[in-house]
Design a protein around this motif. Structure first.
Motif, PDB file in Angstrom:
ATOM      1  N   VAL A   1     -13.580  72.982  -0.386  1.00 27.57           N
ATOM      2  CA  VAL A   1     -11.770  72.761  -0.308  1.00 27.57           C
ATOM      3  C   VAL A   1     -11.327  71.541   0.819  1.00 27.57           C
ATOM      4  O   VAL A   1     -11.427  72.564   2.382  1.00 27.57           O
ATOM      5  N   ASN A   2     -10.687  71.166   0.436  1.00 25.40           N
ATOM      6  CA  ASN A   2     -10.431  69.731   1.266  1.00 25.40           C
ATOM      7  C   ASN A   2      -9.365  70.203   1.639  1.00 25.40           C
ATOM      8  O   ASN A   2      -8.148  68.971   0.606  1.00 25.40           O
ATOM      9  N   ASN A   3      -8.976  70.720   2.520  1.00 18.52           N
ATOM     10  CA  ASN A   3      -7.243  70.937   1.817  1.00 18.52           C
ATOM     11  C   ASN A   3      -6.086  70.732   3.185  1.00 18.52           C
ATOM     12  O   ASN A   3      -4.947  70.399   3.139  1.00 18.52           O
ATOM     13  N   ALA A   4      -6.315  70.447   4.073  1.00 18.83           N
ATOM     14  CA  ALA A   4      -6.264  70.409   5.777  1.00 18.83           C
ATOM     15  C   ALA A   4      -5.789  68.970   5.230  1.00 18.83           C
ATOM     16  O   ALA A   4      -6.554  68.169   4.985  1.00 18.83           O
ATOM     17  N   GLY A   5      -4.890  69.038   5.619  1.00 27.64           N
ATOM     18  CA  GLY A   5      -3.958  67.314   5.452  1.00 27.64           C
ATOM     19  C   GLY A   5      -2.088  67.881   6.341  1.00 27.64           C
ATOM     20  O   GLY A   5      -2.459  68.486   6.358  1.00 27.64           O
ATOM     21  N   ILE A   6      -1.940  66.221   7.246  1.00 29.22           N
ATOM     22  CA  ILE A   6      -0.724  66.254   8.175  1.00 29.22           C
ATOM     23  C   ILE A   6       0.425  65.477   7.422  1.00 29.22           C
ATOM     24  O   ILE A   6       0.180  64.438   6.261  1.00 29.22           O
ATOM     25  N   SER A   7       1.616  65.487   7.211  1.00 35.29           N
ATOM     26  CA  SER A   7       2.544  64.578   6.839  1.00 35.29           C
ATOM     27  C   SER A   7       3.954  64.986   8.049  1.00 35.29           C
ATOM     28  O   SER A   7       4.775  65.407   7.482  1.00 35.29           O
ATOM     29  N   PRO A   8       4.183  64.488   8.411  1.00 47.03           N
ATOM     30  CA  PRO A   8       4.868  63.459   9.940  1.00 47.03           C
ATOM     31  C   PRO A   8       6.099  63.813   9.416  1.00 47.03           C
ATOM     32  O   PRO A   8       6.667  63.027   8.630  1.00 47.03           O
ATOM     33  N   LYS A   9       7.667  64.260   9.982  1.00 43.88           N
ATOM     34  CA  LYS A   9       8.873  64.239   9.332  1.00 43.88           C
ATOM     35  C   LYS A   9       9.636  63.877  10.960  1.00 43.88           C
ATOM     36  O   LYS A   9       9.006  64.181  11.632  1.00 43.88           O
ATOM     37  N   ARG A  10      10.593  63.248  10.318  1.00 45.32           N
ATOM     38  CA  ARG A  10      11.248  63.042  11.677  1.00 45.32           C
ATOM     39  C   ARG A  10      13.035  63.605  11.192  1.00 45.32           C
ATOM     40  O   ARG A  10      13.617  63.509  10.272  1.00 45.32           O
ATOM     41  N   ASP A  11      13.148  65.161  11.563  1.00 43.35           N
ATOM     42  CA  ASP A  11      14.907  65.680  11.538  1.00 43.35           C
ATOM     43  C   ASP A  11      14.689  65.713   9.591  1.00 43.35           C
ATOM     44  O   ASP A  11      15.634  65.703   8.685  1.00 43.35           O
ATOM     45  N   GLY A  12      13.027  66.058   9.435  1.00 42.70           N
ATOM     46  CA  GLY A  12      13.160  66.704   7.722  1.00 42.70           C
ATOM     47  C   GLY A  12      12.982  65.570   6.930  1.00 42.70           C
ATOM     48  O   GLY A  12      13.105  65.892   5.587  1.00 42.70           O
ATOM     49  N   LYS A  13      13.001  64.164   7.673  1.00 36.26           N
ATOM     50  CA  LYS A  13      13.295  62.942   6.603  1.00 36.26           C
ATOM     51  C   LYS A  13      12.119  62.128   6.807  1.00 36.26           C
ATOM     52  O   LYS A  13      11.521  62.071   8.493  1.00 36.26           O
ATOM     53  N   PRO A  14      11.010  61.369   6.178  1.00 33.28           N
ATOM     54  CA  PRO A  14      10.037  60.886   6.046  1.00 33.28           C
ATOM     55  C   PRO A  14      10.421  59.357   7.124  1.00 33.28           C
ATOM     56  O   PRO A  14      12.082  59.750   7.158  1.00 33.28           O
ATOM     57  N   VAL A  15       9.657  58.665   7.276  1.00 32.49           N
ATOM     58  CA  VAL A  15       9.504  57.864   8.767  1.00 32.49           C
ATOM     59  C   VAL A  15       9.310  56.692   8.145  1.00 32.49           C
ATOM     60  O   VAL A  15       8.284  56.394   7.068  1.00 32.49           O
ATOM     61  N   PRO A  16      10.442  55.633   7.854  1.00 31.51           N
ATOM     62  CA  PRO A  16      10.084  54.345   6.859  1.00 31.51           C
ATOM     63  C   PRO A  16       8.924  53.506   8.135  1.00 31.51           C
ATOM     64  O   PRO A  16       8.908  53.719   9.063  1.00 31.51           O
ATOM     65  N   ILE A  17       8.662  52.504   7.353  1.00 28.46           N
ATOM     66  CA  ILE A  17       7.382  51.564   7.975  1.00 28.46           C
ATOM     67  C   ILE A  17       7.871  51.212   9.285  1.00 28.46           C
ATOM     68  O   ILE A  17       7.334  50.723  10.004  1.00 28.46           O
ATOM     69  N   TRP A  18       9.047  50.647   8.862  1.00 33.21           N
ATOM     70  CA  TRP A  18       9.505  50.287   9.951  1.00 33.21           C
ATOM     71  C   TRP A  18      10.044  50.691  11.860  1.00 33.21           C
ATOM     72  O   TRP A  18      10.530  49.848  13.074  1.00 33.21           O
ATOM     73  N   GLU A  19      10.246  52.130  11.759  1.00 35.82           N
ATOM     74  CA  GLU A  19      10.469  53.215  12.598  1.00 35.82           C
ATOM     75  C   GLU A  19       8.783  53.707  13.111  1.00 35.82           C
ATOM     76  O   GLU A  19       8.972  54.346  13.399  1.00 35.82           O
ATOM     77  N   MET A  20       7.577  53.306  11.644  1.00 30.87           N
ATOM     78  CA  MET A  20       6.391  54.134  12.005  1.00 30.87           C
ATOM     79  C   MET A  20       5.292  53.466  13.153  1.00 30.87           C
ATOM     80  O   MET A  20       5.163  52.466  13.746  1.00 30.87           O
ATOM     81  N   ASP A  21       5.374  55.027  14.103  1.00 30.24           N
ATOM     82  CA  ASP A  21       4.439  54.434  15.250  1.00 30.24           C
ATOM     83  C   ASP A  21       3.310  54.258  14.601  1.00 30.24           C
ATOM     84  O   ASP A  21       2.487  54.759  13.517  1.00 30.24           O
ATOM     85  N   GLY A  22       2.129  53.512  15.701  1.00 32.35           N
ATOM     86  CA  GLY A  22       0.579  53.197  15.343  1.00 32.35           C
ATOM     87  C   GLY A  22      -0.460  54.178  15.129  1.00 32.35           C
ATOM     88  O   GLY A  22      -0.737  54.792  14.446  1.00 32.35           O
ATOM     89  N   ALA A  23       0.697  55.312  15.990  1.00 32.86           N
ATOM     90  CA  ALA A  23      -0.857  56.122  16.282  1.00 32.86           C
ATOM     91  C   ALA A  23      -0.807  57.421  15.386  1.00 32.86           C
ATOM     92  O   ALA A  23      -1.222  57.646  15.125  1.00 32.86           O
ATOM     93  N   GLU A  24       0.937  57.290  14.892  1.00 38.00           N
ATOM     94  CA  GLU A  24       1.138  58.544  14.321  1.00 38.00           C
ATOM     95  C   GLU A  24       0.823  57.947  12.491  1.00 38.00           C
ATOM     96  O   GLU A  24       0.340  58.744  11.803  1.00 38.00           O
ATOM     97  N   TRP A  25       0.570  56.760  12.441  1.00 38.51           N
ATOM     98  CA  TRP A  25      -0.120  56.716  11.255  1.00 38.51           C
ATOM     99  C   TRP A  25      -1.941  56.745  11.365  1.00 38.51           C
ATOM    100  O   TRP A  25      -2.356  57.434  10.134  1.00 38.51           O
ATOM    101  N   ASP A  26      -2.537  56.797  11.778  1.00 41.09           N
ATOM    102  CA  ASP A  26      -3.818  56.801  12.795  1.00 41.09           C
ATOM    103  C   ASP A  26      -4.277  58.065  12.595  1.00 41.09           C
ATOM    104  O   ASP A  26      -5.301  58.333  12.314  1.00 41.09           O
TER     105      ASP A  26
END
Length: 254
Positions: free
Chosen positions: A88-113
């Motif tokens: 069961v491949n359940n492991a996953g992460i979904s980083p938020k900023r103040d409970g909200k998603p991070v838009p592409i123009w503010e996203m850090d490349g390390a977070e994407w990776d």
């Protein structure tokens, strides 16, 4: 955890990644109730041990993004419980900023990776390690944890999470075709809003809006996802492979 669940998984060894809490812990518990010998993998050794104790299983600390760590953890599970039948491949992460998603123009490349490494490459690392044994035995079940965000656009998550879950939908179907002739069934569950610690990172007004848009009028429970996983890895789904099963209360039907 139901005590009267049928022992549909007796004689099978199941491995659940990200099994220390939330949906993963519920999946581990439900599989154990149905008779499986369960291994819980998590980056938090304490949470993994606690979830394993609760279901009488085996715990290993493991970062699924680390290929060498995956190899070590799988070897330890096999030594303790035997060959793995259910992944069961359940492991996953979904980083938020103040409970909200991070838009592409503010996203850090390390977070994407990091998100791609855990959510997508982690699934590859696990399957790469365990499918040779499944193919050799002509027996195996893989259930990937996708998401409704892998099927339709939602404003709840960032692009990296959507990208990985969309890719996982495609990968599930590809693996189903590739592994089907070898007796290995591969399916995915696509949860909607489920009441997990991860969901609680979302702004409360957003969660309320989701419930309002859900035909069943509520958020789901981790145990409801767990039962879907057990169906897909159990005897009632022997002719099911390549399926993406929505567990979302009808929210964002596609």
């Amino acid at each position: 955890m139901a005590t009267d669940a049928p022992r549909t998984h007796a004689g099978r060894v199941a491995l659940v990644t990200g099994g220390g809490r939330g949906i993963g812990a519920a999946v581990a518990a439900e599989l154990a109730t149905r008779g499986a010998r369960v291994a819980v993998l998590d980056t938090d050794a304490g949470l993994a041990a606690e979830a394993a104790r609760a279901c009488g299983g085996h715990a290993e600390r493991c970062d699924v993004a680390d290929r060498a760590a995956v190899d070590r953890a799988c070897a330890a599970v096999e030594a303790a419980l035997g060959p793995v039948d259910i992944l069961v491949n359940n492991a996953g992460i979904s980083p938020k900023r103040d409970g909200k998603p991070v838009p592409i123009w503010e996203m850090d490349g390390a977070e994407w990776d990091a998100v791609v490494a855990v959510n997508l490459t982690g699934c590859f690392n696990m399957a790469r390690r365990l499918t040779p044994g499944m193919v050799a035995r002509k027996r195996g079940w893989i259930v990937n944890m996708a998401s409704v965000s892998g099927r339709v656009w939602t404003p709840l998550v960032s692009g990296h999470y959507t990208a990985t879950k969309t890719a996982l939908v495609g990968l599930t179907r590809h693996w189903a075709g590739e592994l089907g002739p070898h007796g290995v069934r591969v399916n995915a569950v696509a949860p909607g809003r489920i009441l997990t610690p991860l969901a609680k990172l979302t702004a409360p007004e957003t969660n309320q809006a989701i419930v309002a848009a859900t035909p069943l009028g509520r958020a789901g429970e981790p145990e409801e996802v767990a039962r879907a996983v057990c169906f897909l890895s159990g005897p009632d789904a022997e002719f099911v492979t390549g399926a993406i099963l929505d567990v979302s209360g009808g929210w964002m039907m596609s």
